[in-house]
Design an enzyme around this catalytic site. Structure first.
Site, short mmCIF file in Angstrom:
data_model
loop_
_atom_site.label_atom_id
_atom_site.label_comp_id
_atom_site.label_asym_id
_atom_site.label_seq_id
_atom_site.Cartn_x
_atom_site.Cartn_y
_atom_site.Cartn_z
N LYS A 8 37.83 36.02 39.31
CA LYS A 8 37.71 37.46 39.09
C LYS A 8 38.74 37.98 38.10
O LYS A 8 38.45 38.86 37.30
CB LYS A 8 37.82 38.21 40.42
CG LYS A 8 36.58 38.01 41.29
CD LYS A 8 36.51 38.96 42.46
CE LYS A 8 35.24 38.67 43.26
NZ LYS A 8 35.07 39.53 44.42
N LYS A 24 25.80 31.33 41.66
CA LYS A 24 25.40 32.09 42.84
C LYS A 24 24.93 33.47 42.42
O LYS A 24 25.37 34.02 41.41
CB LYS A 24 26.56 32.19 43.84
CG LYS A 24 27.68 33.12 43.44
CD LYS A 24 28.57 33.51 44.64
CE LYS A 24 29.55 34.60 44.21
NZ LYS A 24 30.34 35.17 45.28
N LYS A 61 26.92 40.21 42.32
CA LYS A 61 26.82 41.51 41.65
C LYS A 61 27.53 41.51 40.31
O LYS A 61 27.11 42.20 39.40
CB LYS A 61 27.34 42.63 42.56
CG LYS A 61 28.81 42.49 42.93
CD LYS A 61 29.24 43.67 43.77
CE LYS A 61 30.70 43.51 44.18
NZ LYS A 61 30.89 42.60 45.32
N1 AQP Z 1 24.92 34.36 46.53
C1 AQP Z 1 25.35 34.40 47.78
N2 AQP Z 1 24.86 33.53 48.70
C2 AQP Z 1 25.29 33.56 49.98
N3 AQP Z 1 26.20 34.47 50.44
C3 AQP Z 1 26.72 35.34 49.57
N4 AQP Z 1 27.62 36.34 49.70
C4 AQP Z 1 27.80 36.94 48.50
N5 AQP Z 1 27.02 36.35 47.58
C5 AQP Z 1 26.34 35.36 48.21
C6 AQP Z 1 28.28 36.71 50.96
O1 AQP Z 1 28.10 38.09 51.18
C7 AQP Z 1 29.17 38.57 52.00
C8 AQP Z 1 29.67 39.89 51.50
O2 AQP Z 1 30.24 39.71 50.25
P1 AQP Z 1 31.29 40.71 49.63
O3 AQP Z 1 31.09 42.07 50.08
O4 AQP Z 1 32.64 40.12 49.75
O5 AQP Z 1 30.81 40.64 48.21
P2 AQP Z 1 31.14 39.56 47.19
O6 AQP Z 1 31.38 38.20 47.75
O7 AQP Z 1 32.21 40.19 46.39
O8 AQP Z 1 29.72 39.60 46.57
P3 AQP Z 1 29.41 39.11 45.18
O9 AQP Z 1 28.12 39.62 44.74
O10 AQP Z 1 29.62 37.64 45.19
O11 AQP Z 1 30.52 39.88 44.37
P4 AQP Z 1 31.31 39.36 43.14
O12 AQP Z 1 30.30 39.13 42.07
O13 AQP Z 1 32.25 40.49 42.87
O14 AQP Z 1 31.99 38.09 43.59
C9 AQP Z 1 30.23 37.48 52.01
O15 AQP Z 1 30.21 36.84 53.27
C10 AQP Z 1 29.77 36.53 50.94
O16 AQP Z 1 30.13 35.20 51.23
#
Ligand code: AQP
Length: 332
Positions: free
Chosen positions: A112, A195, A198
């Site tokens: 990140k 994966k 967002k």
């Molecule tokens: N692609 C995925 N497959 C399975 N699980 C996923 N999670 C996120 N993406 C996948 C799970 O969703 C939960 C909440 O996540 P968060 O609110 O911490 O969001 P995040 O991980 O920041 O989501 P993103 O989309 O992956 O954000 P970025 O792009 O900013 O990194 C967690 O339990 C996560 O494992």
């Protein structure tokens, strides 16, 4: 009964399919068998810049989506992280227990911060996994239902809990990750080597649950597969098709072998058309229910206030034990 704790960020507005299948779906199931604590992690959200009005709106929106997904406030404790000040308080103690080098090894920070440019990344983004440690330990959680991307943070939680217990005496339950193999990682529909996320996915590769169902159907129909024609699960050789089969199987309850049989001799188009329908059937009521919760913000807010009260009762107890062990003088 065993306890679970997990959280989701209120950053993106809509949850995406990876959040739902990787995490939230398990939360709904676990509230039946576990003492479950789930929260909208607004403290984590501000590790990257947030518009205050949007953050507030997105926090309600996240809570509404969790309820729409099936969380029942009578069966679980649903709350907003900033409503429970003990998170930040125990977070500080954990910051003072974690090594700088250890924190530097967290791959999510590396990813990140690289994306933002190292100079723009905040100290909060760096220590966010340590706040997450406090989130989990405050509730003495036995299990933490998350996607695969969070495994390293749960490892860190275990390490710090053991370190604290070793140094100051038994205080924290050592938690284990709860990661279902099938849905641990949902992949981008356009690039099944990454994966679904967002921040990294392109709009076409990312299914937001609150998008127009028609747009979602279109994305499913234009998902990347391969030049082969056989509908078969093989995560390595056929990641695109395998991802679609995982999504299909999880949303309908049909087993993968059953689906392979159903589509034997059929074209990818047939699978995608059917999956598009499955998706539309799933997101349509989800959107309606989310909107219903949003239409009544007073009820939503008071439900979150009750959740915070229940959460605080547990969190305050753990924090006072931890403070005592560390050697803080109790306030008279
Ligand atoms: N692609 C995925 N497959 C399975 N699980 C996923 N999670 C996120 N993406 C996948 C799970 O969703 C939960 C909440 O996540 P968060 O609110 O911490 O969001 P995040 O991980 O920041 O989501 P993103 O989309 O992956 O954000 P970025 O792009 O900013 O990194 C967690 O339990 C996560 O494992």
């Amino acid at each position: 009964s065993p306890r679970v704790l997990s959280g989701i960020q209120p950053t993106a507005g809509s949850f995406h399919l990876g959040n739902y299948l990787g995490a939230v779906r398990q939360w709904v199931a676990l509230q039946e068998s576990h003492d479950a604590f789930y929260m909208v992690v607004d403290l984590h959200a501000i590790t990257v810049p947030q518009d205050p009005m949007e953050l507030r709106a997105n926090t309600r929106l996240a809570a509404a989506q969790l309820l729409a997904a099936g969380l029942d406030p009578d069966r679980c404790t649903l709350f907003v992280q900033s409503h429970v000040p003990e998170h930040a308080q125990l977070g500080w103690v954990m910051n003072c227990l974690a090594g700088f080098g250890e924190a530097s090894r967290m791959t999510q920070f590396k990813d990140k911060s690289a994306k933002q440019g190292a100079d723009r990344a905040t100290v909060g983004l760096f220590t966010y996994p340590i706040l997450q440690v406090a989130d989990i330990l405050l509730y003495q959680a036995n299990q933490v239902p998350v996607g695969e991307d969070q495994r390293q943070h749960i490892e860190l939680t275990r390490d710090l809990a053991e370190r604290f217990n070793g140094r100051f005496g038994e205080t924290f339950t050592i938690p284990a990750p709860y990661i279902l193999k099938e849905t641990a990682k949902i992949y981008d529909l356009q690039d099944p080597s990454i994966k679904m996320s967002k921040s990294a996915s392109t709009p076409k590769g990312l299914i937001n649950l609150l998008d127009e169902p028609k747009a979602t159907a279109k994305k499913v129909k234009s998902a990347v597969t391969d030049t082969d024609t056989v509908i078969r699960y093989d995560a390595e050789k056929k990641p695109g098709v395998s991802n679609l089969l995982t999504i299909y199987s999880t949303l309908t309850g049909a087993g993968i072998p059953e689906l392979e049989q159903k589509y034997e001799g059929k074209m990818y188009g047939a699978l995608k058309t059917d999956l598009a329908e499955v998706m539309v059937d799933f997101v349509t009521p989800f959107r309606t229910r989310t909107q219903e919760y949003l239409d009544d913000p007073e009820t939503l807010d008071s439900l979150l206030a009750k959740g915070a009260e229940k959460a605080r009762a547990v969190a305050a107890e753990t924090l006072s034990q931890a403070y005592e062990k560390v050697g803080f003088l109790p306030a008279k």
